[in-house]
Design an enzyme around this catalytic site. Sequence first.
Site, PDB file in Angstrom:
ATOM      1  N   PHE B 116       0.681  -5.081  14.239  1.00 23.71           N
ATOM      2  CA  PHE B 116       0.128  -5.278  12.886  1.00 23.71           C
ATOM      3  C   PHE B 116      -1.433  -4.571  12.956  1.00 23.71           C
ATOM      4  CE2 PHE B 116       0.221  -7.111   8.642  1.00 23.71           C
ATOM      5  CZ  PHE B 116       1.542  -7.272   8.408  1.00 23.71           C
ATOM      6  N   GLN B 236     -10.158  -8.254  -0.986  1.00 30.64           N
ATOM      7  CA  GLN B 236      -9.401  -7.116  -0.487  1.00 30.64           C
ATOM      8  C   GLN B 236      -8.274  -6.565  -1.501  1.00 30.64           C
ATOM      9  OE1 GLN B 236      -6.017  -8.331   2.671  1.00 30.64           O
ATOM     10  NE2 GLN B 236      -7.640  -7.412   3.596  1.00 30.64           N
ATOM     11  N   HIS B 238      -5.275  -4.084  -1.114  1.00 31.87           N
ATOM     12  CA  HIS B 238      -4.148  -4.057   0.055  1.00 31.87           C
ATOM     13  C   HIS B 238      -3.707  -2.517  -0.334  1.00 31.87           C
ATOM     14  CE1 HIS B 238      -0.494  -3.962   2.503  1.00 31.87           C
ATOM     15  NE2 HIS B 238      -0.922  -5.239   2.876  1.00 31.87           N
ATOM     16  N   LEU B 248       3.201  -6.429  -3.466  1.00 31.45           N
ATOM     17  CA  LEU B 248       2.848  -5.900  -2.110  1.00 31.45           C
ATOM     18  C   LEU B 248       4.237  -5.282  -1.466  1.00 31.45           C
ATOM     19  CD1 LEU B 248       0.106  -6.139  -0.568  1.00 31.45           C
ATOM     20  CD2 LEU B 248       1.317  -8.164   0.497  1.00 31.45           C
ATOM     21  N   GLU B 251       2.539  -4.749   5.069  1.00 29.92           N
ATOM     22  CA  GLU B 251       1.913  -3.761   5.946  1.00 29.92           C
ATOM     23  C   GLU B 251       3.024  -3.665   7.292  1.00 29.92           C
ATOM     24  OE1 GLU B 251      -2.404  -5.091   6.450  1.00 29.92           O
ATOM     25  OE2 GLU B 251      -2.035  -4.165   8.555  1.00 29.92           O
ATOM     26  N   ARG B 282      -9.267   2.568   1.003  1.00 26.43           N
ATOM     27  CA  ARG B 282     -10.030   3.771   0.503  1.00 26.43           C
ATOM     28  C   ARG B 282      -9.692   5.022   0.587  1.00 26.43           C
ATOM     29  NH1 ARG B 282     -15.849   2.124   2.744  1.00 26.43           N
ATOM     30  NH2 ARG B 282     -14.916   0.021   3.711  1.00 26.43           N
ATOM     31  N   HIS B 359      -5.635  -7.999  -3.699  1.00 27.93           N
ATOM     32  CA  HIS B 359      -4.666  -8.984  -3.019  1.00 27.93           C
ATOM     33  C   HIS B 359      -5.123 -10.025  -2.404  1.00 27.93           C
ATOM     34  CE1 HIS B 359      -1.425  -9.696  -0.224  1.00 27.93           C
ATOM     35  NE2 HIS B 359      -2.188  -9.493   0.981  1.00 27.93           N
ATOM     36  N   ARG B 401     -10.168  -8.975   5.538  1.00 30.46           N
ATOM     37  CA  ARG B 401      -9.487 -10.043   6.447  1.00 30.46           C
ATOM     38  C   ARG B 401      -8.213  -8.890   7.120  1.00 30.46           C
ATOM     39  NH1 ARG B 401      -4.126 -11.321   5.559  1.00 30.46           N
ATOM     40  NH2 ARG B 401      -3.967 -10.767   3.411  1.00 30.46           N
TER      41      ARG B 401
END
Lengths: 243, 588
Positions: B116, B236, B238, B248, B251, B282, B359, B401
Amino acid sequence: MEAVIRIRRFNPEKDKKPYWATYTLKDCEPTDRVLDLLHRIKWEIDGTLALRRSCAQGICGSDAMRINGRNRLACKVLLKEFGEKPKIQVEPILGLPVIKDLVVDMEPFFAHYRAVKPYLVNETPPPVGPDGRPRERLQSVEARERFDDTTKCILCAACTTSCPSFWANGAYVGPAAIVQAHRFIFDDRDQLLKERLDLLADPDGVWRCRTVYNCTPACPRGIEVTRAISEVKKAIQTGKRDF
Amino acid sequence: MITHQFDTIIVGAGGAGLMAALYASRTVSVAVISKLYPTRSHTGAALGGISAALGNEEEDHWEWHAFDTVKGGDYLTDQDAAEILAREAIDAVIELEHMGLPFDRTKEGKIAQRRFGGHTNNVTGKPVRRACHAADRTGHMILQTLYQQCIKNNVTFYDEFHVVDLIMNGDLPAGVVAVCLRDGSLHLFHAKAIVFATGGWGKCWEVTSNAHSMTGDGAAIAFRNGIPLEDMEFFQFHPTGLYPTGFLITEGARGEGGVLINGRGERFMERYAPKVKDLASRAIAIELREGRGIKGKRYVHLDLTPETVRRYKAEAGENADYYTPEYIETKLAETCDQGRTYAGIDPVTEPLPIQPTAHYAMGGIPTNVNAEVIADSDNRVIPGLYAAGECACVSVHGANRLGTNSLVDLIVFGRRAGLRAAEYSRGASFVPIPSDAGRKIESELNRIRTANGSTRPHVLRKKMQSTMQDFVGVFRNGKDLQKALDTIRELRREFATNIRIDDRGSTFNTEVLETWELGCLLELAEVTAFSALNRTESRGAHAREDYEQRDDQNWLKHTLVYRDGEEGLRVDYKPVVIMQYQPKERVY
């Protein structure tokens, strides 16, 4: 595009009985969900409309309702399903008392859920690693796979409230509770097998299922509900989880 | 008002609340109060995994997990909290397995683990398999398992009771006020210890992965009762939200091999090396801003198809024979379902359109590592008041996070909150309820119920969400943040004076409660914009275009914001706990 939506409304503080209200919404997109339309009605037209919803992405199980005669999650039904001039009819799920509009009393449903002891029971002390700390109980990939389907249940009640046996007799535990029981009956870490099977062999248990098959297409998670029920029936007949 | 009394009250029934309930209920009387049925909580939407250095698949150490957490948080993470998180994650995950959680398994029958973003072997710097998972519905399985255990242990629940205020007697908490949705009645819960586990406030933004119920109630209630909010500028985004809904895409999809591709067909990750969420968000935002979206639109592609994934894996010298359509169907079942249902796209054969989505709140109610709420920069504890999970700021996530650490946080600090609240309850006596308790919230709810101005609440909500999206999003600058702050303040005035409500009834009046929730969101949006304007550096998820560098000299500190008077805000700071990891430039 324009969408026409009929909603079964009932406010116990005002109405003697339920009635149909019709709303026409302009500027709808084919990718709008039924939940989006209900929100537009509640937010733009009539704030008194009552419904449950939370995640809006098919995982919380709040917004099961009867959409054009079928139990669905309102957040998972796209407008484009209904063609160029969508006409949609929305009513509360059947077999549970209506509190207001699309909101039903979920307590009888959760009572059935609790009744099947929906939790793992394993009294054997878990293994300990070389460092003296507790380790996981081992389970083979195949044993884990055995009950994978029924771990997907989100307790939305779409299956139970699509079942004619449940409509006829609210004492029947219903498909969702059996799915939950299945998840533990076929988990080889669980030690409550006999008690679970006895519970479901009750007259209001699994034998009230007449394999009408409504539950499987109603499940928004794609669980093969009828199959799970028949596996539980087989387990009761054989007294074993591996038959 | 109907009064109830319990030793410990837990507000919220997601992962943190249920974990706290399980532990507290072993020794004291406990009630869990939740505005939703517990299984509706947003923990259930968490997908990819829960990290713990079990070392089941390869060498791993909790110290590596702790360091990754600190680095991922861009050194704003309190290092004592990160160590506890990483160390206690191991036993916590094992305990979840004992509770029945159906983790995926290795060939030896152990809990399976996968890679991850941001989780590494600290020696080689290579990704490590640390995320324990149950298909891609790990959060769902955690929520179900904890609720099952609560049933087994006869925990008392007040389902669909919406907590709307905290009762303080001087500096001490005495209880909470809740509305029963079913009949609109007001209830006062008198308690020795109160745990807030109410989740985040992603609904401040227009594009978000968050549930409609993620309205920051607990954080707003604490703030209204004089408690500061910490690090609210850090929210955050995501990188992989499904276009256009914002849902979502885990990930884990990239963990399994999925690649990001822009409108020119370039695998642009290579250019940015974005292995952590703020960097990836970003990177995507830059691609979009510079016109390299797909067909010029506001999305890029996440390609999970076997053809693409195998090609890139082969280039990297990895064997990818296992990566078949069936493999994707199994490992990323939720993702496949999401793509097909909401985008009409089959991820097995076509790439998914994605965009960054609001998120997770790193900031929130300040607590120490025992989940005790703290009142000021000297870490003064408010006895009897606790917070855990997303509503709390321990601060274990710092400025950003790491993936999977939200679930670890729920379990580790939810457990700590439950244990500590029970311990406190055993030794403390009930704080008397003041005579005017609940009066203020009762009159506010009545104001909303009878509001007969001209603006529907949803108009204000939409305006707030678009303002936050445009000006308090992935990139920020002073001018825009000031504009956002001014707009939010105008909206708050409108909310206080000119809203219009239809539903005057008592039965399941969700219009009144949704409107009350909007008040919470507006309050938190204001604090977020204010905190973001105040922090003149870029760190983690807070990216200022006018202050592009991280500035440890001036800003290696936590923000605390207090309400000052009726409308003002006051800022203070708290040092970061730094132990063995000295701040370094964050290079991935």
